[in-house]
Design a protein around this motif. Structure first.
Motif, PDB file in Angstrom:
ATOM      1  N   MET A   1       0.855  -1.197   0.000  1.00 54.18           N
ATOM      2  CA  MET A   1       0.000   0.000   0.000  1.00 54.18           C
ATOM      3  C   MET A   1       0.890   1.246   0.000  1.00 54.18           C
ATOM      4  O   MET A   1       0.841   2.086   0.909  1.00 54.18           O
ATOM      5  N   ALA A   2       1.744   1.331  -1.034  1.00 53.58           N
ATOM      6  CA  ALA A   2       2.733   2.404  -1.091  1.00 53.58           C
ATOM      7  C   ALA A   2       2.077   3.774  -1.197  1.00 53.58           C
ATOM      8  O   ALA A   2       2.508   4.736  -0.549  1.00 53.58           O
ATOM      9  N   TYR A   3       1.032   3.868  -2.020  1.00 51.90           N
ATOM     10  CA  TYR A   3       0.437   5.188  -2.272  1.00 51.90           C
ATOM     11  C   TYR A   3      -0.095   5.810  -0.992  1.00 51.90           C
ATOM     12  O   TYR A   3       0.154   6.983  -0.702  1.00 51.90           O
ATOM     13  N   SER A   4      -0.848   5.045  -0.215  1.00 50.81           N
ATOM     14  CA  SER A   4      -1.438   5.604   1.010  1.00 50.81           C
ATOM     15  C   SER A   4      -0.372   6.020   2.009  1.00 50.81           C
ATOM     16  O   SER A   4      -0.529   7.022   2.713  1.00 50.81           O
ATOM     17  N   THR A   5       0.733   5.260   2.099  1.00 50.31           N
ATOM     18  CA  THR A   5       1.787   5.639   3.042  1.00 50.31           C
ATOM     19  C   THR A   5       2.512   6.904   2.585  1.00 50.31           C
ATOM     20  O   THR A   5       2.891   7.742   3.417  1.00 50.31           O
ATOM     21  N   LEU A   6       2.676   7.073   1.276  1.00 53.28           N
ATOM     22  CA  LEU A   6       3.323   8.292   0.772  1.00 53.28           C
ATOM     23  C   LEU A   6       2.439   9.514   0.989  1.00 53.28           C
ATOM     24  O   LEU A   6       2.911  10.579   1.413  1.00 53.28           O
ATOM     25  N   LEU A 414      -8.592  -0.771  -9.381  1.00 53.35           N
ATOM     26  CA  LEU A 414      -8.862   0.472  -8.652  1.00 53.35           C
ATOM     27  C   LEU A 414      -7.670   1.416  -8.751  1.00 53.35           C
ATOM     28  O   LEU A 414      -6.514   0.972  -8.676  1.00 53.35           O
ATOM     29  N   PRO A 415      -7.911   2.724  -8.881  1.00 50.89           N
ATOM     30  CA  PRO A 415      -6.813   3.685  -8.776  1.00 50.89           C
ATOM     31  C   PRO A 415      -6.138   3.561  -7.399  1.00 50.89           C
ATOM     32  O   PRO A 415      -6.781   3.200  -6.410  1.00 50.89           O
ATOM     33  N   HIS A 416      -4.871   3.864  -7.328  1.00 50.31           N
ATOM     34  CA  HIS A 416      -4.102   3.680  -6.089  1.00 50.31           C
ATOM     35  C   HIS A 416      -4.708   4.434  -4.910  1.00 50.31           C
ATOM     36  O   HIS A 416      -4.716   3.928  -3.778  1.00 50.31           O
ATOM     37  N   HIS A 417      -5.222   5.641  -5.154  1.00 51.96           N
ATOM     38  CA  HIS A 417      -5.682   6.439  -4.025  1.00 51.96           C
ATOM     39  C   HIS A 417      -6.982   5.913  -3.421  1.00 51.96           C
ATOM     40  O   HIS A 417      -7.341   6.298  -2.303  1.00 51.96           O
ATOM     41  N   LEU A 418      -7.690   4.999  -4.134  1.00 52.41           N
ATOM     42  CA  LEU A 418      -8.935   4.450  -3.606  1.00 52.41           C
ATOM     43  C   LEU A 418      -8.749   3.111  -2.906  1.00 52.41           C
ATOM     44  O   LEU A 418      -9.618   2.682  -2.145  1.00 52.41           O
ATOM     45  N   ARG A 419      -7.632   2.464  -3.121  1.00 55.77           N
ATOM     46  CA  ARG A 419      -7.433   1.139  -2.533  1.00 55.77           C
ATOM     47  C   ARG A 419      -7.445   1.166  -1.003  1.00 55.77           C
ATOM     48  O   ARG A 419      -8.085   0.314  -0.387  1.00 55.77           O
ATOM     49  N   PRO A 420      -6.739   2.091  -0.352  1.00 59.98           N
ATOM     50  CA  PRO A 420      -6.793   2.084   1.120  1.00 59.98           C
ATOM     51  C   PRO A 420      -8.195   2.373   1.658  1.00 59.98           C
ATOM     52  O   PRO A 420      -8.575   1.826   2.693  1.00 59.98           O
ATOM     53  N   CYS A 421      -8.950   3.218   0.970  1.00 62.83           N
ATOM     54  CA  CYS A 421     -10.320   3.515   1.411  1.00 62.83           C
ATOM     55  C   CYS A 421     -11.182   2.256   1.362  1.00 62.83           C
ATOM     56  O   CYS A 421     -11.991   2.010   2.264  1.00 62.83           O
ATOM     57  N   PHE A 422     -10.993   1.469   0.313  1.00 64.85           N
ATOM     58  CA  PHE A 422     -11.745   0.223   0.190  1.00 64.85           C
ATOM     59  C   PHE A 422     -11.311  -0.790   1.249  1.00 64.85           C
ATOM     60  O   PHE A 422     -12.141  -1.384   1.947  1.00 64.85           O
ATOM     61  N   LEU A 423     -10.016  -0.999   1.393  1.00 63.11           N
ATOM     62  CA  LEU A 423      -9.515  -1.987   2.358  1.00 63.11           C
ATOM     63  C   LEU A 423      -9.896  -1.622   3.786  1.00 63.11           C
ATOM     64  O   LEU A 423     -10.077  -2.505   4.635  1.00 63.11           O
ATOM     65  N   GLY A 447      -5.252   9.993   6.546  1.00 61.37           N
ATOM     66  CA  GLY A 447      -4.398  10.602   5.529  1.00 61.37           C
ATOM     67  C   GLY A 447      -4.614  10.042   4.144  1.00 61.37           C
ATOM     68  O   GLY A 447      -3.789  10.239   3.250  1.00 61.37           O
ATOM     69  N   PHE A 448      -5.737   9.338   3.926  1.00 59.81           N
ATOM     70  CA  PHE A 448      -6.007   8.741   2.611  1.00 59.81           C
ATOM     71  C   PHE A 448      -6.521   9.765   1.596  1.00 59.81           C
ATOM     72  O   PHE A 448      -6.436   9.532   0.393  1.00 59.81           O
ATOM     73  N   VAL A 449      -7.084  10.852   2.074  1.00 59.22           N
ATOM     74  CA  VAL A 449      -7.800  11.780   1.206  1.00 59.22           C
ATOM     75  C   VAL A 449      -6.912  12.954   0.836  1.00 59.22           C
ATOM     76  O   VAL A 449      -6.378  13.641   1.708  1.00 59.22           O
ATOM     77  N   LYS A 450      -6.764  13.173  -0.453  1.00 54.86           N
ATOM     78  CA  LYS A 450      -5.961  14.283  -0.954  1.00 54.86           C
ATOM     79  C   LYS A 450      -6.842  15.165  -1.825  1.00 54.86           C
ATOM     80  O   LYS A 450      -7.143  14.823  -2.971  1.00 54.86           O
ATOM     81  N   PRO A 451      -7.302  16.310  -1.284  1.00 52.40           N
ATOM     82  CA  PRO A 451      -8.214  17.170  -2.051  1.00 52.40           C
ATOM     83  C   PRO A 451      -7.566  17.711  -3.315  1.00 52.40           C
ATOM     84  O   PRO A 451      -6.348  17.895  -3.388  1.00 52.40           O
ATOM     85  N   VAL A 452      -8.393  17.939  -4.318  1.00 58.35           N
ATOM     86  CA  VAL A 452      -7.925  18.545  -5.560  1.00 58.35           C
ATOM     87  C   VAL A 452      -8.519  19.938  -5.676  1.00 58.35           C
ATOM     88  O   VAL A 452      -9.634  20.199  -5.240  1.00 58.35           O
ATOM     89  N   ALA A 453      -7.753  20.834  -6.263  1.00 56.19           N
ATOM     90  CA  ALA A 453      -8.198  22.217  -6.504  1.00 56.19           C
ATOM     91  C   ALA A 453      -8.711  22.830  -5.207  1.00 56.19           C
ATOM     92  O   ALA A 453      -8.058  22.771  -4.177  1.00 56.19           O
ATOM     93  N   SER A 454      -9.904  23.396  -5.242  1.00 54.74           N
ATOM     94  CA  SER A 454     -10.442  24.100  -4.079  1.00 54.74           C
ATOM     95  C   SER A 454     -11.396  23.232  -3.262  1.00 54.74           C
ATOM     96  O   SER A 454     -12.111  23.733  -2.395  1.00 54.74           O
ATOM     97  N   GLN A 455     -11.428  21.926  -3.522  1.00 57.48           N
ATOM     98  CA  GLN A 455     -12.332  21.045  -2.793  1.00 57.48           C
ATOM     99  C   GLN A 455     -11.910  20.889  -1.336  1.00 57.48           C
ATOM    100  O   GLN A 455     -10.727  20.939  -1.007  1.00 57.48           O
ATOM    101  N   SER A 456     -12.903  20.647  -0.470  1.00 55.03           N
ATOM    102  CA  SER A 456     -12.615  20.328   0.922  1.00 55.03           C
ATOM    103  C   SER A 456     -12.265  18.843   1.034  1.00 55.03           C
ATOM    104  O   SER A 456     -12.517  18.049   0.124  1.00 55.03           O
ATOM    105  N   PHE A 457     -11.684  18.466   2.176  1.00 54.33           N
ATOM    106  CA  PHE A 457     -11.402  17.059   2.424  1.00 54.33           C
ATOM    107  C   PHE A 457     -12.695  16.242   2.352  1.00 54.33           C
ATOM    108  O   PHE A 457     -12.721  15.148   1.782  1.00 54.33           O
ATOM    109  N   GLU A 458     -13.757  16.770   2.951  1.00 60.74           N
ATOM    110  CA  GLU A 458     -15.022  16.043   3.016  1.00 60.74           C
ATOM    111  C   GLU A 458     -15.635  15.835   1.633  1.00 60.74           C
ATOM    112  O   GLU A 458     -16.153  14.747   1.341  1.00 60.74           O
TER     113      GLU A 458
END
Length: 866
Positions: A1-6, A414-423, A447-458
């Motif tokens: 789970m390299a992506y989530s740890t990075l 699954l894209p890497h950033h969604l795998r930890p959310c699923f597991l 720390g799984f969530v990385k917002p894009v642009a002006s989006q909130s974490f939620e």
């Protein structure tokens, strides 16, 4: 789970560099920033070249974990030292020269360890550069981006389950449920996992005819890890509206015998339907038989089970309803409907391959649905579909674990950033319903969530969830009044996949039984642990390693807690810390903690302000006496403050300069006497819940320009509510008013709100028992609930609710009809009448008949207990 740890390390670095409480030297900052450059580079490589990164993932993960351990351990030591020796007298008493020597030694060690971690990343980055030099960079396709395609399948509503191929089964179940036999009867639905037993039972349970036929319906999910107390509690939770005494009680705190007695008393005079889903034991049937009276009134019990012996034991007088595998056409129709929708045509070049894929799923609906979710996210070309077809065939080439291999295909795509959310979903007990808001807050804290642009974490976390649902990996089990997802869950087979992948990738350890000595060996270097069953609660602290970041605890007792300095997530909400068993002091030394959920009866200590990284705080105060300390206002990272059932907030005088700029959720608060000052300190609040059992003069919310969800409860029902002034912001989307009386002018303030979509009126007293709506009011309202109201005369036109979709009228015994024009609202999907006059039920049934005569087959009317 390299992506989530990075991503987690990147966020940790960002938080530390911007943490006011930490004094970082320029030399330390320089080394941390240089490490961050490597982290960003490796994360970008994983995002852009996921297939090429597979050989390096394990090393990336280990290097990121090592670096994060080094940084967080050092910062934890600094924070602990600062807090311990902040008072000037203590500094004098402590040997300053000695303390400086310790601090310098710790700093040197930190720099050395950080360099070593950076060197490991530098080595990996060198290999990444070589790989990239041999790759022709391709433009990213829209299918790789969450939420990029507007034509992607809509997130399904709870209860709206695709019934392809099950029409005859449903008719048979409904005929049995409404049959002539007056005896209490039990019907088991049996079949293999993933064949659609729960889907069939749910569609029968939610059928309008069945809802009208039975006075009471209750659904309880059993699973392999059932306990009698939980079954009784879940049943009574479905039934409590039929008993005023227990309606507002904390059911789970009652004894099993009292809950069983109450269930029997509620059912004894009523015609009931009980669904018990996912039964694995005949013992359970023996345990619950005494709950269900046989009153010769055509009551029914519906069971689902994979086990033939359980089905036969339930009722030997008749055969169970056995479900068959889908045939080739049914499988194709199910896959086609999931990918393209039932009405959309299928491109001719895809149909042959699509039928081949559907046929390869072996007639198992779950496998078809999961593969369809995968097809929905890849480009709709013959080449892409043929690749999927080849992978499905490969999965079926061996006899072992065929279903799991099919399900794994969707995970591997699954894209890497969604795998930890699923597991992460595998960390919850079997058949557990997750509250979506809590789940997303956990993802953010991890720390799984990385917002894009002006989006909130939620907002970003919500997109992640919707994408996993579109992939058919997560099930929507309950929807909100505005159509958004409220609760979600996993199918048992999908959860098995989560647990298997989590173990392989060292992502999460799920503890179900076992002894402390055995478990300790498996805990080395683990980050997350979930405990659903652990007998040696007094040895709780001994099984963990220093690397643990997450504890999800689903038992009701912990004897010793221990110290876990690097914890980010601690959920022990089910453990009752009462006055005889105080909240452990170690809770308030967890400086990296971002998510804390616990149960408490005593005032929360001021030491909670030590948790400067805390984002979500959930407190269940058992006897409603708990208070928060004033220091709560010194925690600027807080985003969500949630109290069950309610809590008192500390008073702060007018003119206070403190504020919680990041706070989005607050409630439920009791009897806030400094409302204007409070609102000034939470300028960005989105969700607010307030309760008063005293008269309140002014409720002025117009300055909260971000407020979307407001709940106002007046609990002193001996007198009518007395509110002089009410003002609401135009941003409001959801409003719930409880216990308000004889002040129709409040609705004249609510009606013009331009963005209001949901309105719930409970125990709302209308002056002269009359409601007259006005032109242009409720222009965007989609959901209206009126419950336990004195309303008798409702004068309105359909044009006053032009977008209304759901109208629910519950326990309004004075109301005999509703405005005739309601049936003409083109957007209206449902009118539900519950516990009301028969004349009201007859009136809305006439509306349904009129609409059916006009050819409106979508419009639905439910009449329950009239």
């Amino acid at each position: 789970m390299a992506y989530s740890t990075l991503v987690s390390l990147e966020r940790t670095i960002d938080q530390i560099l911007n943490h006011n409480q930490l004094s970082i030297s320029p030399h330390e900052k320089e080394h941390i920033i240089s490490l961050d450059k490597y982290v960003i580079s490796l994360r970008a490589f994983l995002e852009n070249f996921p297939e090429k990164a597979k050989s390096l993932e394990a090393r990336m993960r280990d290097a990121a974990m090592e670096a994060e351990d080094v940084i967080e351990l050092y910062m934890s030591e600094k924070l602990s030292f600062n807090i311990r020796y902040t008072h000037w007298i203590e500094k004098i008493m402590f040997n300053i020269r000695y303390s400086h020597w310790i601090a310098e030694l710790s700093r040197i060690k930190f720099i050395f360890q950080l360099r070593r971690a950076r060197d490991r990343m530098d080595s990996i980055t060198g290999e990444v550069v070589e790989i990239k030099n041999g790759i022709v960079i391709k433009d990213a396709q829209p299918d790789d981006i969450v939420g990029a395609s507007s034509s992607s399948p809509r997130v399904p509503e709870a209860g709206k389950i695709n019934m392809v191929g099950l029409d005859e089964d449903l008719l048979e179940i409904k005929a049995w449920l409404c049959g002539d036999s007056r005896q209490l009867q039990i019907l088991p639905i049996t079949g293999m996992g993933g064949i659609g037993k729960t889907t069939l039972a749910r569609n029968a349970y939610d059928d309008p005819l069945i809802m009208e036929h039975f006075h009471i319906r209750a659904w309880v999910t059993v699973s392999q890890d059932y306990s009698e107390g939980r079954i009784l509690s879940d049943l009574l939770d479905c039934l409590k509206e039929f008993d005023k005494e227990w309606k507002n009680e904390e059911i789970s705190r009652k004894s099993n015998s009292k809950m069983a007695e109450k269930i029997y008393k509620i059912l004894v005079e009523r015609k009931f339907l009980i669904v018990m889903d996912d039964i694995w034991s005949t013992k359970l049937l023996d345990d619950v038989k005494r709950l269900f009276p046989n009153n010769n009134n055509r009551s029914r019990i519906l069971l689902t089970t994979r086990l033939g012996d359980v089905a036969a034991y339930a009722d030997s007088s008749r055969p169970p309803h056995e479900m068959s595998l889908a045939d080739a056409d049914q499988s194709w129709n199910l896959l086609r409907g999931k990918v393209f929708g039932c009405q959309d045509p299928v491109p001719r070049e895809l149909e042959t391959t699509g039928r081949e894929i559907a046929r390869s799923c072996g007639g198992l609906p779950l496998a078809v649905v999961v593969v369809a979710g995968l097809l929905s996210t890849v480009s709709k070309t013959k080449t892409s579909w043929e690749e999927i077809a080849k992978n499905v065939k490969s999965a079926l080439a061996t006899t072992d674990g065929q279903v799991q291999k099919i399900l794994s295909l969707s995970y591997n795509h699954l894209p890497h950033h969604l795998r930890p959310c699923f597991l992460y979903m595998g960390g919850f007990p079997e058949d557990h319903e997750n509250k979506v808001l809590d789940l997303m807050r956990l993802w953010i804290a991890e720390g799984f969530v990385k917002p894009v642009a002006s989006q909130s974490f939620e907002d970003t976390a919500e997109e992640y969830l919707e994408y996993l649902i579109k992939r058919s990996l997560i099930i929507v089990s309950k929807s909100k009044s505005n159509g958004k997802i409220k609760n979600c869950s996993l199918h048992d087979l999908v959860r098995d996949l989560c647990l298997k992948q989590s173990q392989e990738e060292k992502f999460l350890v799920h503890v179900k039984g076992g002894r402390a000595r055995e478990l300790k060996k498996s805990m080395k270097d683990e980050r997350r642990i979930s405990i659903s069953q652990f007998d040696e609660t007094d040895s709780f602290a001994s099984i963990f390693s220093s690397t643990i970041r997450t504890i999800l605890y689903f038992q009701d007792e912990i004897v010793s807690f221990g110290s876990f300095r690097l914890l980010r997530v601690l959920d022990v909400l089910r453990v009752e810390y009462t006055s005889s068993r105080l909240v452990p002091a170690q809770f308030f030394e967890l400086f990296h903690l971002r998510y804390l959920a616990f149960c408490c009866n005593d005032p929360i200590p001021s030491a909670i302000s030590n948790l400067q990284s805390l984002q979500t705080l959930i407190i269940n105060n058992i006897f409603q006496f708990a208070d928060l300390p004033r220091e709560i206002w010194n925690m600027p990272q807080l985003r969500h403050l949630c109290f069950l059932p309610s809590i008192h907030l500390p008073y702060y005088r007018d003119g206070a300069t403190l504020s919680l700029q990041n706070l989005q959720t607050l409630g439920k608060l009791s009897d806030v006497v400094f409302l204007s000052s409070l609102l000034d300190m939470i300028p960005n609040i989105k969700k607010l819940s307030l309760s008063y059992d005293v008269h309140v003069r002014d409720l002025l919310f117009h300055n909260l320009v971000h407020l979307e969800n407001l709940k106002l409860e007046l609990t002193d029902l001996r007198e009518y509510a007395y509110v002089h002034n009410l003002s609401l912001p135009s941003s409001l989307r959801k409003l719930a008013l409880t216990g308000w009386g004889r002040y129709n002018r409040y609705l004249n303030i609510v009606g013009p709100l331009p963005n209001l979509e949901v309105l719930k009126l409970r125990q709302f007293g209308f002056e002269k028992q009359e409601w007259i709506t006005r032109d242009q009011d409720f222009s965007k309202l989609r959901f209206l609930l009126i419950e336990q109201s004195n309303l008798k005369h409702w004068n309105s036109e359909g044009s006053h609710f032009p977008l209304l979709e759901h109208l629910l009228i519950h326990s309004c015994w004075s109301l005999s009809d509703i405005p005739d024009d309601m049936g003409e609202i083109q957007t209206l999907k449902l009118i539900e009448v519950k516990n009301c006059k028969k004349s009201l039920a007859d009136f809305v049934k006439l509306i349904r008949e009129e609409q059916q005569n006009y050819g409106d087959d979508v419009f639905e009317v439910r009449c329950i207990n009239y």
